[in-house]
Every structure is written in C-alpha cells, then in structure tokens.
Write an enzyme that holds these catalytic residues in place. Sequence first.
Site, PDB file in Angstrom:
ATOM      1  N   GLU A 136       0.713  -1.013   0.055  1.00 49.02           N
ATOM      2  CA  GLU A 136      -0.009  -0.084   0.150  1.00 49.02           C
ATOM      3  C   GLU A 136       0.851   1.120  -0.004  1.00 49.02           C
ATOM      4  O   GLU A 136       1.485   1.345   1.111  1.00 49.02           O
ATOM      5  CB  GLU A 136      -0.991   0.155   1.211  1.00 49.02           C
ATOM      6  N   GLU A 233     -11.629   2.521   6.619  1.00 50.64           N
ATOM      7  CA  GLU A 233     -10.451   2.918   7.399  1.00 50.64           C
ATOM      8  C   GLU A 233     -10.399   4.414   7.791  1.00 50.64           C
ATOM      9  O   GLU A 233      -9.699   5.114   7.092  1.00 50.64           O
ATOM     10  CB  GLU A 233      -9.230   2.417   6.702  1.00 50.64           C
TER      11      GLU A 233
END
Length: 252
Positions: A136, A233
């Site tokens: 990521e 998130e």
Amino acid sequence: MTSFSANLGFLWADRSLPAAIRAARANGFDAVECHWPYETPVLDVKAALEETGFKMLGLNTRRGDVSKGENGLAALPEREDEARAAIDEAIDYANRTDTAAIHVMAGKASGPKAQATFLKNLDYAVTRTSRTILIEPLNRHDAPGYFLKNTTQARDIITKLAAPNLKLMFDCYHVARNEGDVLFRLQDLLPIVGHIQIASVPDRRAPDHGELHYPTVFSKIADLGWKKPIGAEYKPVSATEEGLDWMNSHLC
C-alpha cells in the site's frame, strides 16, 4: 448493494479486538479488518469471528520500533531477519484466524538497496503463503519518508514479481492525497487491486464530506464489478456508532 468492512485499527479502537468485532456486527458492517492484532489471543479473535459470522479481511505486519518512528520493516536494508520474522508472525496469525490478506509494511527507506530489499522480502512473503499479500502506498503528508509512495511504483513492483497473490491495497484516501484522479486510477489498476479502503479527504474522517465525493466513488466501484466489502479505515470524531450515518443513510 455496496458492503463494508470495519477497520478496527480506527473504529471502536477503545475496545478490545473481540469486543470491536462484535460491535461491528451490531452496527451493520459486513466484515472486519485490523492493523496489529498480535497482543490479542488468537482464540479470542476466532471466537468473536465465529460468533458474528464475520471474515477478517486483513491485518498488517508489525511496524518495528514505533518509539523511533518506524513504520514497517520490509524495505529496510540489513533488517531482513526482522522483516521476515514479522512476515512469518503475520502469516501464522492469519492462518489461525483465517484472515484473507496480509499487508506487508515497507517502512521508511529509499534508493536501490531499499527497492532490492523490499522485492526480496515480498518474494519471501508470497512464497510462504497462498493468502493475498498486499502492498500500500502511503501519502507523504501522513507518512513522510515511507518507501512506497504512489500507485505507479506499486504496480511496477507487482509486475516485476508477477506473483498471483501479490496485490495492491487501493486506499482512496492515500491515493487522493498523493496522486489525485482516484476514479481513473481505480479503473486502471483494478486488475491488480486486492482490497479497497476509504476515508474522507483531507481529514481522514467518515466518508460523508470532503474533496472526494463518495457516492460517485461507490457508484464507480459497483460499475467496475467489485463485489468485496470496502474497508472503512477512517478516524471517528466521537464514538464510532454515533458517526455511521454515512453507511446507514443510503449514501452508498
């Protein structure tokens, strides 16, 4: 109908991980994911997952020495033993909880040695498990100095290793803050995306305001045929359950 996974690194972070799993079920989520579950006994997590019928979608490898500002180990030259121990630990926890994916955190590093180290450690990870390994890119505002800076760099790494279980974590918040053009990038990168996450831009709060129009994002994701839960998130302003109107008001 869009479905959502509660990221328990941020949502219900004031509760134990098993209690947070149960809270996510009680408040209408479809799955859960977490950051670093290692201090919670595996059997307690398994019991909560079995009770709720939830799948744990993802967890992260350890960051290293957080007191020194470390944010991952896998791209740090001469730290391979620690990085691989963290990968082994994450795989073991994922196996025991049937967690779908493992985010291997690169850490703060740069240059050819860091690139070579990251590739070696990712190769180690993808050959140690058939579970999905995620990488990521993190944005420069929240994670200055992080090795993986953008989706172009991530795609190059995924292409180079050519492992079927190595995928991109496409976090709309990080992509928007670092690169912009989220909808185009999402469509372009979809073949290598393993998980999608969301938060408002630029404050990383609930996805009901800010620069990124999430009704449009959700519509695009649906049009692209994405069927998996999307990871929420974000950092709640107050108690998590008091800020879920974005999910319950048919915004999605």
